[in-house]
Design a protein around this motif. Structure first.
Motif, short mmCIF file in Angstrom:
data_model
loop_
_atom_site.label_atom_id
_atom_site.label_comp_id
_atom_site.label_asym_id
_atom_site.label_seq_id
_atom_site.Cartn_x
_atom_site.Cartn_y
_atom_site.Cartn_z
N ALA A 1 -12.64 -28.13 -42.94
CA ALA A 1 -12.11 -27.02 -43.74
C ALA A 1 -12.55 -25.71 -43.12
N ILE A 2 -11.70 -24.72 -43.25
CA ILE A 2 -12.04 -23.36 -42.82
C ILE A 2 -12.12 -22.48 -44.05
N ASN A 3 -13.30 -22.00 -44.34
CA ASN A 3 -13.50 -21.23 -45.57
C ASN A 3 -13.15 -19.76 -45.41
N ILE A 4 -13.47 -19.21 -44.25
CA ILE A 4 -13.22 -17.80 -43.98
C ILE A 4 -12.73 -17.68 -42.55
N TRP B 1 -18.19 -17.92 -33.71
CA TRP B 1 -17.70 -16.66 -33.14
C TRP B 1 -17.08 -16.92 -31.77
N GLY B 2 -16.06 -16.14 -31.49
CA GLY B 2 -15.48 -16.18 -30.17
C GLY B 2 -16.24 -15.28 -29.21
N GLN B 3 -15.77 -15.24 -27.97
CA GLN B 3 -16.47 -14.46 -26.94
C GLN B 3 -16.00 -13.01 -26.92
N GLY B 4 -14.95 -12.72 -27.62
CA GLY B 4 -14.45 -11.35 -27.71
C GLY B 4 -13.32 -11.07 -26.73
N THR B 5 -12.46 -10.15 -27.11
CA THR B 5 -11.38 -9.70 -26.23
C THR B 5 -11.28 -8.18 -26.33
N TYR C 1 -13.65 -9.55 -32.00
CA TYR C 1 -14.21 -10.89 -32.09
C TYR C 1 -13.58 -11.65 -33.25
N CYS C 2 -13.19 -12.85 -32.96
CA CYS C 2 -12.71 -13.75 -34.01
C CYS C 2 -13.91 -14.47 -34.62
N TYR C 3 -13.83 -14.71 -35.91
CA TYR C 3 -14.93 -15.34 -36.62
C TYR C 3 -14.36 -16.29 -37.68
N ILE C 4 -14.95 -17.47 -37.77
CA ILE C 4 -14.59 -18.36 -38.86
C ILE C 4 -15.85 -18.94 -39.47
N ASN C 5 -15.77 -19.28 -40.72
CA ASN C 5 -16.78 -20.09 -41.36
C ASN C 5 -16.10 -21.42 -41.67
N ALA C 6 -16.58 -22.46 -41.01
CA ALA C 6 -15.89 -23.75 -41.10
C ALA C 6 -16.86 -24.86 -41.46
N TYR C 7 -16.30 -25.91 -42.05
CA TYR C 7 -17.11 -27.05 -42.47
C TYR C 7 -16.79 -28.26 -41.62
N THR C 8 -17.82 -28.91 -41.14
CA THR C 8 -17.68 -30.21 -40.49
C THR C 8 -18.65 -31.16 -41.16
N PHE C 9 -18.38 -32.45 -41.09
CA PHE C 9 -19.28 -33.44 -41.69
C PHE C 9 -20.64 -33.42 -41.01
N ARG C 10 -20.65 -33.08 -39.73
CA ARG C 10 -21.91 -33.14 -38.97
C ARG C 10 -22.80 -31.94 -39.24
N THR C 11 -22.20 -30.74 -39.34
CA THR C 11 -23.02 -29.52 -39.42
C THR C 11 -22.93 -28.81 -40.75
#
Length: 122
Positions: A30-33, A112-116, A96-106
């Motif tokens: 899931a991607i929360n933000i 964060w991306g590396q920026g453009t 910079y792109c940013y997401i708050n995401a859910y994985t079962f592992r973490t």
């Protein structure tokens, strides 16, 4: 492993338009933000636009970009876009792109991306 990679930056004249893309890989549950920040020389990092999944915050924009920038994503949420119109020299920054995401592992985690680089100049 979840990764985000931005693309689409470049040089554009004042008044021009540019669309940034952010590709999300790693199949988060899931991607929360999802959002975009920018960092200009000599300035603090600024939240440009943010979109939350559900909740009450919805979509938010910095006052400096309201009515000019639009954040969106494709249906499968694997790409986040930032459509920028009527660009001004003061929009020059690394985005910079940013997401708050859910994985079962973490669990829930920020990515964060590396920026453009976006440069607005005549």
């Amino acid at each position: 492993q979840v990764q985000v990679v931005e693309s689409g930056g470049g040089l554009v004249q004042p008044g021009g338009s540019l669309t940034l893309s952010c590709a999300i890989s790693g199949n988060p549950v899931a991607i929360n933000i999802m959002g975009w920040h920018r960092l200009a020389p000599g300035k603090e990092r600024e939240l440009v636009a943010r979109k939350t999944r559900g909740g009450v915050t919805g979509t938010n924009y910095a006052d400096s970009v309201k009515d000019r920038f639009t954040i969106s994503n494709d249906a499968d949420k694997k790409t986040v876009y930032l459509q920028m119109t009527n660009l001004k020299p003061e929009d020059t920054a690394v985005y910079y792109c940013y997401i708050n995401a859910y994985t079962f592992r973490t669990g829930s985690q920020d990515y964060w991306g590396q920026g453009t680089q976006v440069t607005v100049s005549s």
